[in-house]
Design a protein around this motif. Structure first.
Motif, PDB file in Angstrom:
ATOM      1  N   PHE A  36      44.966  47.162  41.971  1.00  0.00           N
ATOM      2  CA  PHE A  36      44.829  46.357  43.177  1.00  0.00           C
ATOM      3  C   PHE A  36      43.582  45.487  43.067  1.00  0.00           C
ATOM      4  O   PHE A  36      42.567  45.899  42.507  1.00  0.00           O
ATOM      5  CB  PHE A  36      44.749  47.250  44.414  1.00  0.00           C
ATOM      6  CG  PHE A  36      46.067  47.870  44.792  1.00  0.00           C
ATOM      7  CD1 PHE A  36      46.596  47.674  46.050  1.00  0.00           C
ATOM      8  CD2 PHE A  36      46.776  48.646  43.886  1.00  0.00           C
ATOM      9  CE1 PHE A  36      47.807  48.248  46.403  1.00  0.00           C
ATOM     10  CE2 PHE A  36      47.989  49.207  44.227  1.00  0.00           C
ATOM     11  CZ  PHE A  36      48.511  49.008  45.489  1.00  0.00           C
ATOM     12  N   SER A  37      43.636  44.294  43.617  1.00  0.00           N
ATOM     13  CA  SER A  37      42.576  43.308  43.433  1.00  0.00           C
ATOM     14  C   SER A  37      41.209  43.802  43.890  1.00  0.00           C
ATOM     15  O   SER A  37      40.201  43.489  43.273  1.00  0.00           O
ATOM     16  CB  SER A  37      42.932  41.998  44.140  1.00  0.00           C
ATOM     17  OG  SER A  37      43.100  42.223  45.524  1.00  0.00           O
ATOM     18  N   GLU A  38      41.144  44.567  44.951  1.00  0.00           N
ATOM     19  CA  GLU A  38      39.854  45.035  45.462  1.00  0.00           C
ATOM     20  C   GLU A  38      39.432  46.375  44.863  1.00  0.00           C
ATOM     21  O   GLU A  38      38.342  46.868  45.136  1.00  0.00           O
ATOM     22  CB  GLU A  38      39.906  45.146  46.987  1.00  0.00           C
ATOM     23  CG  GLU A  38      40.557  46.404  47.533  1.00  0.00           C
ATOM     24  CD  GLU A  38      42.068  46.557  47.321  1.00  0.00           C
ATOM     25  OE1 GLU A  38      42.569  47.667  47.505  1.00  0.00           O
ATOM     26  OE2 GLU A  38      42.744  45.574  46.973  1.00  0.00           O
ATOM     27  N   ALA A  39      40.271  46.986  44.032  1.00  0.00           N
ATOM     28  CA  ALA A  39      40.037  48.350  43.559  1.00  0.00           C
ATOM     29  C   ALA A  39      38.795  48.483  42.695  1.00  0.00           C
ATOM     30  O   ALA A  39      38.048  49.461  42.828  1.00  0.00           O
ATOM     31  CB  ALA A  39      41.258  48.863  42.812  1.00  0.00           C
ATOM     32  N   GLU A  40      38.554  47.525  41.826  1.00  0.00           N
ATOM     33  CA  GLU A  40      37.375  47.623  40.955  1.00  0.00           C
ATOM     34  C   GLU A  40      36.093  47.575  41.782  1.00  0.00           C
ATOM     35  O   GLU A  40      35.199  48.419  41.606  1.00  0.00           O
ATOM     36  CB  GLU A  40      37.391  46.514  39.904  1.00  0.00           C
ATOM     37  CG  GLU A  40      38.482  46.702  38.882  1.00  0.00           C
ATOM     38  CD  GLU A  40      38.730  45.481  38.022  1.00  0.00           C
ATOM     39  OE1 GLU A  40      39.170  45.657  36.886  1.00  0.00           O
ATOM     40  OE2 GLU A  40      38.490  44.348  38.502  1.00  0.00           O
ATOM     41  N   ALA A  41      35.995  46.628  42.685  1.00  0.00           N
ATOM     42  CA  ALA A  41      34.794  46.522  43.530  1.00  0.00           C
ATOM     43  C   ALA A  41      34.629  47.767  44.391  1.00  0.00           C
ATOM     44  O   ALA A  41      33.511  48.284  44.548  1.00  0.00           O
ATOM     45  CB  ALA A  41      34.872  45.271  44.409  1.00  0.00           C
ATOM     46  N   ALA A  42      35.726  48.284  44.941  1.00  0.00           N
ATOM     47  CA  ALA A  42      35.660  49.490  45.764  1.00  0.00           C
ATOM     48  C   ALA A  42      35.201  50.685  44.928  1.00  0.00           C
ATOM     49  O   ALA A  42      34.424  51.521  45.405  1.00  0.00           O
ATOM     50  CB  ALA A  42      37.014  49.769  46.402  1.00  0.00           C
ATOM     51  N   ARG A 136      45.154  53.004  43.675  1.00  0.00           N
ATOM     52  CA  ARG A 136      44.632  51.631  43.707  1.00  0.00           C
ATOM     53  C   ARG A 136      44.192  51.166  42.324  1.00  0.00           C
ATOM     54  O   ARG A 136      44.172  49.975  42.046  1.00  0.00           O
ATOM     55  CB  ARG A 136      43.472  51.536  44.701  1.00  0.00           C
ATOM     56  CG  ARG A 136      43.927  51.663  46.144  1.00  0.00           C
ATOM     57  CD  ARG A 136      42.849  51.283  47.137  1.00  0.00           C
ATOM     58  NE  ARG A 136      41.534  51.782  46.795  1.00  0.00           N
ATOM     59  CZ  ARG A 136      40.862  52.721  47.454  1.00  0.00           C
ATOM     60  NH1 ARG A 136      41.382  53.272  48.521  1.00  0.00           N
ATOM     61  NH2 ARG A 136      39.657  53.093  47.076  1.00  0.00           N
ATOM     62  N   ARG A 155      35.160  45.812  34.495  1.00  0.00           N
ATOM     63  CA  ARG A 155      36.597  45.554  34.684  1.00  0.00           C
ATOM     64  C   ARG A 155      37.431  46.645  34.018  1.00  0.00           C
ATOM     65  O   ARG A 155      37.037  47.193  32.987  1.00  0.00           O
ATOM     66  CB  ARG A 155      36.971  44.196  34.084  1.00  0.00           C
ATOM     67  CG  ARG A 155      36.125  43.028  34.538  1.00  0.00           C
ATOM     68  CD  ARG A 155      36.573  42.336  35.744  1.00  0.00           C
ATOM     69  NE  ARG A 155      37.987  42.046  35.707  1.00  0.00           N
ATOM     70  CZ  ARG A 155      38.668  41.674  36.760  1.00  0.00           C
ATOM     71  NH1 ARG A 155      38.073  41.517  37.902  1.00  0.00           N
ATOM     72  NH2 ARG A 155      39.946  41.433  36.688  1.00  0.00           N
TER      73      ARG A 155
END
Length: 176
Positions: A36-42, A136, A155
């Motif tokens: 999911f696009s926000e998963a790395e930042a989260a 995620r 990443r």
């Protein structure tokens, strides 16, 4: 061709088709899904506790390659792969690699477990929320064990559902 040989050839063809179908279903079921696009930042913003209750911030692992392993004490393949992950951590930490175990389990069970099999890498308690975090990060079934490899830039480089092998770890070590 005799009738007997024709029948045998037919059974061989049916068996081959069944094996191919089974392999296809296994590949489909155990292939990682999208991250999911926000998963790395989260993930990098996450702060969990270790089994003794001390904080473990995922941000402290940024800047170097990181292998994250979702596991539980009640999961036989998880328990089987932990000594291999210990060896990977010991062998590759000098090359910048880090390993962290995210336990999808109860702290008391993990404390008892690590007394019997000490883990040389950090362990954080993901609890039941660890299943959602793993989803995620590309684990659609939420199954265990699940391993995510992050590059030094933070990443996701690779993911695997199921028990890791020595060959997996050797391949991933080349990614970092």
């Amino acid at each position: 061709m005799t009738p007997r040989r024709r029948a045998l050839a037919g059974w061989i063809a049916v068996g081959g088709a069944a094996a191919a179908a089974g392999a296809g279903v296994a590949w489909w079921r155990y292939r990682p899904g999208p991250v999911f696009s926000e998963a790395e930042a989260a993930f990098w913003a996450l702060q969990l506790d270790d089994p003794q209750g001390a904080p473990v911030a995922m941000s402290m692992f940024q800047g170097r390659p990181l292998l994250v392993n979702f596991w539980a004490t009640w999961c036989p393949p998880c328990v089987e792969e932990l000594p291999l992950l210990n060896r990977f951590h010991e062998a590759r930490s000098g090359q910048g690699w880090q390993v962290v175990g995210l336990a999808v389990d109860q702290p008391s069970a993990v404390r008892q477990f690590v007394q019997k099999l000490p883990l040389r890498f950090p362990v954080a308690m993901a609890g039941l929320g660890g299943t959602e975090l793993s989803r995620r990060l590309g684990n659609p079934s939420g199954g265990l064990p699940y391993t995510v490899v992050f590059g030094a830039e933070g990443r996701v480089l690779h993911r695997k559902i199921g028990k890791v092998s020595e060959a997996d770890l050797d391949q991933w070590a080349q990614l970092g």
